[in-house]
Design an enzyme around this catalytic site. Structure first.
Site, PDB file in Angstrom:
ATOM      1  N   LYS A  55      43.475  42.871  43.722  1.00 45.74           N
ATOM      2  CA  LYS A  55      44.660  42.723  42.888  1.00 45.74           C
ATOM      3  C   LYS A  55      44.942  44.077  42.254  1.00 45.74           C
ATOM      4  O   LYS A  55      44.036  44.731  41.737  1.00 45.74           O
ATOM      5  CB  LYS A  55      44.387  41.677  41.805  1.00 45.74           C
ATOM      6  CG  LYS A  55      45.469  41.537  40.729  1.00 45.74           C
ATOM      7  CD  LYS A  55      46.686  40.837  41.296  1.00 45.74           C
ATOM      8  CE  LYS A  55      47.717  40.555  40.211  1.00 45.74           C
ATOM      9  NZ  LYS A  55      47.310  39.390  39.375  1.00 45.74           N
ATOM     10  N   LEU A  56      46.201  44.516  42.287  1.00 45.69           N
ATOM     11  CA  LEU A  56      46.578  45.800  41.709  1.00 45.69           C
ATOM     12  C   LEU A  56      47.900  45.693  40.988  1.00 45.69           C
ATOM     13  O   LEU A  56      48.788  44.943  41.399  1.00 45.69           O
ATOM     14  CB  LEU A  56      46.725  46.873  42.800  1.00 45.69           C
ATOM     15  CG  LEU A  56      45.481  47.285  43.581  1.00 45.69           C
ATOM     16  CD1 LEU A  56      45.849  48.301  44.649  1.00 45.69           C
ATOM     17  CD2 LEU A  56      44.417  47.847  42.647  1.00 45.69           C
ATOM     18  N   SER A  57      48.055  46.456  39.918  1.00 48.02           N
ATOM     19  CA  SER A  57      49.369  46.676  39.344  1.00 48.02           C
ATOM     20  C   SER A  57      50.154  47.532  40.337  1.00 48.02           C
ATOM     21  O   SER A  57      49.581  48.343  41.074  1.00 48.02           O
ATOM     22  CB  SER A  57      49.262  47.410  38.013  1.00 48.02           C
ATOM     23  OG  SER A  57      48.511  46.662  37.079  1.00 48.02           O
ATOM     24  N   THR A 109      51.742  47.991  35.467  1.00 40.60           N
ATOM     25  CA  THR A 109      53.194  47.845  35.577  1.00 40.60           C
ATOM     26  C   THR A 109      53.814  47.812  34.189  1.00 40.60           C
ATOM     27  O   THR A 109      54.930  48.302  33.980  1.00 40.60           O
ATOM     28  CB  THR A 109      53.545  46.573  36.352  1.00 40.60           C
ATOM     29  OG1 THR A 109      52.871  46.582  37.616  1.00 40.60           O
ATOM     30  CG2 THR A 109      55.044  46.472  36.601  1.00 40.60           C
ATOM     31  N   HIS A 148      49.730  39.023  30.255  1.00 44.55           N
ATOM     32  CA  HIS A 148      48.919  37.823  30.467  1.00 44.55           C
ATOM     33  C   HIS A 148      49.160  36.757  29.393  1.00 44.55           C
ATOM     34  O   HIS A 148      50.290  36.557  28.953  1.00 44.55           O
ATOM     35  CB  HIS A 148      47.429  38.187  30.563  1.00 44.55           C
ATOM     36  CG  HIS A 148      47.099  39.161  31.655  1.00 44.55           C
ATOM     37  ND1 HIS A 148      47.726  39.147  32.886  1.00 44.55           N
ATOM     38  CD2 HIS A 148      46.209  40.183  31.702  1.00 44.55           C
ATOM     39  CE1 HIS A 148      47.232  40.101  33.642  1.00 44.55           C
ATOM     40  NE2 HIS A 148      46.311  40.754  32.956  1.00 44.55           N
TER      41      HIS A 148
END
Length: 275
Positions: A55-57, A109, A148
């Site tokens: 998972k990555l920004s 992001t 989040h």
């Protein structure tokens, strides 16, 4: 074949990957070693080419586009899902540039969107995302950039919204906001990349089939989070784009990438989706 798989302990990610990493679907001969870390740690690790799938920004993905490509399943995009800029006392948008701002990481992001909206707001300090609310309440920072589950809790703690940066992006571009993606090493065989992509979708479909029931895996990693907040988190960040980016999702990512490349002075953008 065994692959390292990085994602966050947040409900949206554990919801997506539960069936994949806990033997609830046929993984077609692949084994996955899950590595759960906050997204900024995963972003930094991508710069070191540490994990096979992660998972990555999106800014982190853009920075590592030579090493990683975006998979079609597992991304977080949508409308009304962006990060929020918050304060202890009411602050106008005109005052933002002079404030001390806690951000959830240089490569997030959220930080990119803050620059998009307030390019002159340069007094920014990375803080673990779960500590940003407290850092604003104690006065360590004037403003906080929250992501989040904090989107659902800041008002209960008496904090004020200065600007919804996702709404700002949507207003300026007319596109949904891309927050994060699942990326695979380009050095992996194309057949393996495609299989991983297919398995992530199958894992999410299995989760949706049981929803609104929450897998124990989600609750285990959500720590003390209220179940209502877990559901809010999943409802907001896991959607049709998580199953399939589609034309609209790709267009939004390409627009974000074009903006990133313009800011970074990159003349020839990489094809983010090609294996």
């Amino acid at each position: 074949m065994k692959l390292t798989l990085g994602f966050s302990p947040c409900p949206n990610d554990t919801f997506i990957f539960d069936a994949l990493v806990n033997g609830k679907i046929d993984t077609e001969g692949l084994q996955f070693e899950p590595v759960l870390e906050d997204v900024e740690t995963l972003n930094r690790w991508a710069l070191e080419d540490k994990l096979d799938v992660s998972k990555l920004s999106f800014p982190a993905l853009f920075r590592t586009a030579d090493q990683y490509r975006i998979l079609n399943a597992g991304s977080a995009l949508g409308n009304g899902v962006g990060p929020l800029l918050i304060s202890k006392e009411p602050v106008s948008a005109e005052q933002v540039n002079a404030q001390r701002i806690a951000i959830p990481g240089e490569n997030t992001t959220a930080n990119f969107l803050l620059h998009f909206a307030f390019p002159q707001a340069t007094n920014r300090t990375p803080v673990l995302f779960s500590e940003i609310e407290d850092s604003v309440l104690t006065g360590s920072f004037d403003l906080g950039l929250i992501i989040h589950e904090n989107r659902f809790t800041y008002a209960q703690r008496g904090l004020h919204k200065v600007l919804d940066l996702g709404e700002y992006w949507e207003k300026e571009t007319g596109l949904p906001i891309p927050l994060g993606c699942i990326a695979a090493r380009r050095s992996l065989p194309v057949s393996i990349q495609e299989k991983v992509d297919r398995l992530i979708r199958k894992s999410l479909e299995a989760a949706f089939a049981q929803y609104p029931a929450l897998p124990p895996y989600v609750e285990q990693h959500a720590q003390a989070m209220d179940k209502t907040v877990m559901h809010q988190h999943i409802d907001l960040y896991v959607n049709k784009f998580s199953l399939d980016l589609g034309a609209a999702g790709r267009k939004a990512i390409e627009q974000l990438y074009a903006t990133y490349c313009k800011n970074a002075g990159i003349g020839t953008p990489k094809d983010l989706f090609a294996a």
